[in-house]
Design an enzyme around this catalytic site. Structure first.
Site, short mmCIF file in Angstrom:
data_model
loop_
_atom_site.label_atom_id
_atom_site.label_comp_id
_atom_site.label_asym_id
_atom_site.label_seq_id
_atom_site.Cartn_x
_atom_site.Cartn_y
_atom_site.Cartn_z
N GLY A 1 48.32 -8.45 19.84
CA GLY A 1 49.20 -7.21 20.28
C GLY A 1 49.72 -7.08 21.62
O GLY A 1 49.38 -7.97 22.47
N HIS A 2 50.32 -5.93 22.03
CA HIS A 2 51.11 -5.82 23.15
C HIS A 2 49.95 -5.49 24.29
O HIS A 2 48.91 -5.05 24.09
CB HIS A 2 52.06 -4.80 23.03
CG HIS A 2 51.47 -3.31 22.62
ND1 HIS A 2 50.85 -2.51 23.49
CD2 HIS A 2 51.24 -2.83 21.49
CE1 HIS A 2 50.39 -1.37 23.04
NE2 HIS A 2 50.58 -1.68 21.68
N ASP A 3 50.25 -5.76 25.61
CA ASP A 3 49.56 -5.54 26.70
C ASP A 3 48.26 -5.93 26.54
O ASP A 3 47.14 -4.91 26.97
CB ASP A 3 49.57 -3.77 26.69
CG ASP A 3 50.97 -3.17 26.88
OD1 ASP A 3 51.59 -3.68 27.90
OD2 ASP A 3 51.52 -2.32 25.97
N ASP B 1 46.81 -3.17 24.14
CA ASP B 1 46.03 -2.98 25.13
C ASP B 1 44.48 -3.37 24.96
O ASP B 1 43.47 -2.54 25.42
CB ASP B 1 45.90 -1.35 25.46
CG ASP B 1 45.49 -0.77 26.61
OD1 ASP B 1 45.38 -1.71 27.66
OD2 ASP B 1 44.96 0.22 26.87
#
Length: 153
Positions: A71-73, A91
């Protein structure tokens, strides 16, 4: 690239290669999806149908196996293995030499410590401390195996 699945062994081989002056290249399969603002360390391997979201930072010799989703971050340390069809939500922090098992899910905002193992199909709902193995749904720490000393019965 060091094409060995076990993160600890890959780490040792990378160190040996570095000491010998060898350099590594990264490989990304054409069917992999790589988001924006992604930094893959030297020797990364991203396999077919894997997805790496935006704003992802990965260390040396990351392995993202077929169909895995990052996923993102997300921040991934050195020598991390993300096995087939596993998913890291946004995250997430994954420490050096950690292994995420096939089909495992790590929920948003969690940390997986260095040298930790997330078992296949586990659902991680809490942080995983360094050097531990978690299994099941929800993921729970697997008790350490005790060995019997030689000559004991």
């Amino acid at each position: 690239m060091v094409a060995v699945g076990a993160p600890a062994i890959r780490s040792r081989l990378d160190l040996t290669a570095l000491r010998a002056g060898a350099s590594a290249t990264s490989l990304v399969h054409p069917s992999a999806s790589i988001g924006s603002l992604v930094s893959l360390g030297t020797g990364a391997v991203v396999c077919a149908n894997a997805t790496v979201g935006s704003n992802v930072c990965a260390g040396r010799h990351l392995h993202v196996n077929p169909g895995a989703v990052i996923g993102h971050d997300v921040h991934l340390g050195d020598h991390v293995s993300v096995n087939p069809r596993s998913a890291l939500s946004g995250d997430v922090l994954v420490g050096d030499r950690a292994l995420i098992g096939a089909g495992a899910v790590v929920l948003q905002g969690l940390s997986i410590g260095p040298d930790a193992v997330v078992g296949a199909a586990a659902a991680v709902t809490r942080d995983v401390t360094a050097g531990t193995t978690v299994v099941g749904v929800p993921a729970r720490t697997l008790p350490r195996q005790h060995t019997i000393p030689s000559g004991a019965s």
